[in-house]
Design a protein around this motif. Structure first.
Motif, short mmCIF file in Angstrom:
data_model
loop_
_atom_site.label_atom_id
_atom_site.label_comp_id
_atom_site.label_asym_id
_atom_site.label_seq_id
_atom_site.Cartn_x
_atom_site.Cartn_y
_atom_site.Cartn_z
N ALA A 293 13.00 17.15 4.86
CA ALA A 293 12.18 18.31 5.35
C ALA A 293 13.06 18.96 6.47
N GLN A 294 13.51 18.32 7.31
CA GLN A 294 14.46 19.06 8.32
C GLN A 294 15.59 19.88 7.65
N THR A 295 16.12 19.26 6.65
CA THR A 295 17.05 20.04 6.03
C THR A 295 16.74 21.46 5.37
N PHE A 296 15.55 21.43 4.50
CA PHE A 296 15.21 22.48 3.75
C PHE A 296 13.84 23.21 4.30
N GLU A 297 13.64 23.09 5.66
CA GLU A 297 12.43 23.54 6.24
C GLU A 297 12.46 25.36 6.20
N PRO B 189 11.56 7.93 6.92
CA PRO B 189 12.74 8.52 7.46
C PRO B 189 13.54 9.41 6.45
N GLU B 190 13.50 9.13 4.89
CA GLU B 190 14.40 10.10 4.33
C GLU B 190 13.53 11.37 3.93
N ARG C 30 0.77 -1.24 0.05
CA ARG C 30 -0.20 0.17 0.19
C ARG C 30 0.82 1.08 0.13
N PHE C 31 0.15 2.42 -0.39
CA PHE C 31 1.04 3.68 -0.27
C PHE C 31 1.27 3.91 1.02
N GLN C 32 2.03 4.56 1.38
CA GLN C 32 2.67 4.98 2.70
C GLN C 32 2.83 6.61 2.95
N TRP C 33 2.30 7.18 3.80
CA TRP C 33 2.32 8.76 4.06
C TRP C 33 4.06 9.04 4.00
#
Length: 537
Positions: free
Chosen positions: A285-289, A279-280, A271-274
């Motif tokens: 998101a943390q790097t380019f927030e 983790p990646e 199934r598709f996961q959110w």
């Protein structure tokens, strides 16, 4: 590609027009009615036919294709098509939130990723029109300490600066997980002075780094922060009331409209996961927030149409500036760099925009965007004033599929993306087991509609089978691997699966086969020695 004509949901068969035969007749037996009744019905039918606008066969075709793709899990998103500023087709397929079964709709708000660059490009051209900067300005004028010479604003806009990508190694290691602002990223560039990939203007290399610096230049020249500038000079001018830079700026009243993004992180995902839970994605998101310029504009298809209309009507830029944006940029050797080769519209690169090389249907410009879990397309025929917007929140399609509606819109032939054979057999394994999956492989391995599997596909799927402890399936799959790619890697992988399955004699034979191919291949040599030692032979 020849597509099957399909009846769209909600349209009576009698009103469907095909390209070949016009209206499809609706078979109705009137023999039991009196002649007067028949005459009245025929008059009513004539009046209704005269007053009702004909169904657009182009839209019927597009709708049928997308409906089929959605059923195959190859399209989950929103599409909007407009001609001469008016919407002629708008539809959403699937869910904004898979888990809670929240459907996508016309108010769904997407992160359009690199389509955001078109806003940055327009902002730059606005400042050029005001005489506040020039495209040929050297960027040292705005960043005196930057350790490069002869990079111009034009180079940044056209990805011809030679700067490395901020999201790739080795530069990524300097900023990963730190959530640096544009100013801080610029300071890292100055401090580390990463080597240029080529001399400015000599080649093309797509890098978000360029647009991080462009956003800073906009701030320096305008005296406003980037969000404030976009809001006042683009979003508000266009009436884009559902468009925001960064997810956190979306008002509470609209937060529920923001779509969630989904992907299948491994081949054997059932199934598709959110995407935000992977983790990646969390790390990225943390790097380019805190960075902006290349991406992260959240908007709707309807608001993007307002942006298109404002460009067409010269509300945002004058005609000369628009023409400059839509003109292919030439490298120093006077050649134009080709992009988007794997699409229905191979293109040249202009000032931010891609310019389709095929101009038989008019001048077509576009930009695409992609993030883990979604893709976006903003495509415009500026000659015919046509606009196609496709926004998805899974990544199961690519650029042929994205660009086909504009071809259909102009009655031209088109190609759809090929189907991943690796994904197909993985899905089949999950549903019906490895035997059926291998039968499907044999059926489709030479089918032109499918992407052939490469050695890495076999390795990754095999590793996932081993991790799932389905060793018999892994053995059957690795046997196929050795038949297609008979090398020391494939035979060692098959041997390893036999070891885990307890079939040691078969494992020994596999490792010996690997060493026949490469006698110095240490993984096979070490595994064989261990098996021989354990067996005492």
């Amino acid at each position: 590609m020849k597509t099957q004509f399909k009846k769209p949901l909600g349209l009576p068969l009698s009103t469907i027009r095909t390209k070949k035969s016009g209206y499809v007749p609706y078979d109705r037996n009137l023999s039991n009615l009196c002649p007067t009744c028949v005459k009245i019905l025929l008059i009513i039918a004539f009046v209704c036919t005269s007053c009702t606008p004909s169904i657009d066969s182009r839209i019927v075709e597009i709708d049928g294709i997308l409906d089929s793709l959605h059923l195959e899990e190859r399209f989950n998103g929103t599409i909007l098509i407009a001609e001469k500023g008016a919407v002629i087709y708008e539809k959403s397929f699937g869910f904004s939130d898979y888990r809670n079964r929240v459907p996508l709709n016309s108010h769904s708000m997407f992160n359009v990723a690199s389509v955001s660059k078109t806003f940055t490009g327009v902002a730059l051209l606005q400042l050029v029109e005001k005489g506040k900067l020039q495209l040929n300005d050297d960027i040292t004028r705005y960043f005196p300490q930057i350790p490069y010479e002869n990079i111009t604003i034009r180079n940044l806009l056209t990805h011809t600066s030679g700067l490395p990508r901020i999201q790739s190694q080795p530069f990524l290691s300097k900023i990963e997980g730190r959530g640096l602002s544009n100013e801080e990223i610029k300071d890292v560039i100055i401090r580390t002075a990463p080597k240029l990939r080529f001399a400015p203007g000599k080649n093309f290399f797509y890098a978000n780094t360029n647009y991080v610096l462009l956003a800073l230049i906009i701030e320096r020249v305008s005296g406003k922060d980037f969000n404030q500038y976009l809001t006042q000079h683009i979003f508000e001018k266009c009436g884009m009331q559902h468009t925001f830079l960064k997810k956190q700026r979306v008002p509470d009243s609209l937060q529920s409209n923001i779509v969630r993004y989904y992907r299948k992180p491994i081949w054997l995902s059932d199934r598709f996961q959110w995407a935000d839970s992977l983790p990646e994605n969390i790390a990225e998101a943390q790097t380019f927030e805190k960075s902006y310029g290349p991406s992260d504009i959240h908007t709707t298809a309807r608001d993007l149409l307002k942006f298109h209309n404002a460009l067409q009507n010269e509300t945002l830029l004058k005609r000369a500036s628009l023409n400059a944006m839509y003109t292919p940029h030439l490298l120093e050797d006077r050649t134009a760099y080709k992009v988007n080769a794997k699409s229905n519209y191979p293109a040249l690169s202009g000032l931010t925009w891609r310019i389709a090389m095929d101009s038989t249907m008019g001048k077509i410009v576009f930009h695409t965007g992609g993030l883990r879990g979604g893709r976006s397309l903003f495509m415009r025929n500026i000659t015919k004033n046509q606009c196609v917007i496709m926004l998805t929140n899974n990544e199961e399609n690519d650029r042929h599929t994205f660009t086909f509606p504009m071809r259909v819109l102009n009655n031209a032939s088109y190609t759809l993306d090929k189907i991943s054979l690796a994904r197909t057999i993985s899905t089949e394994y999950l549903k019906n087991g490895m035997e059926v999956a291998l039968e499907k492989y044999a059926r489709y391995e030479n089918d032109d509609r499918y992407i052939p599997m490469i050695d890495f596909d076999f390795e990754e799927i095999g590793e996932e089978l081993v991790a799932a402890q389905d060793y018999e399936a892994a053995i059957a799959f690795y046997k196929l691997y050795t038949s297609k790619f008979s090398d020391e890697y494939s035979w060692t992988a098959l041997g390893g699966a036999h070891v885990l399955n307890g079939t040691k004699q078969e494992a020994i034979s596999c490792f010996e086969k690997a060493l026949e191919i490469n006698s110095e291949y240490h993984p096979a040599k070490n595994a064989l020695q261990q098996l021989v030692y354990e067996s005492g032979s």
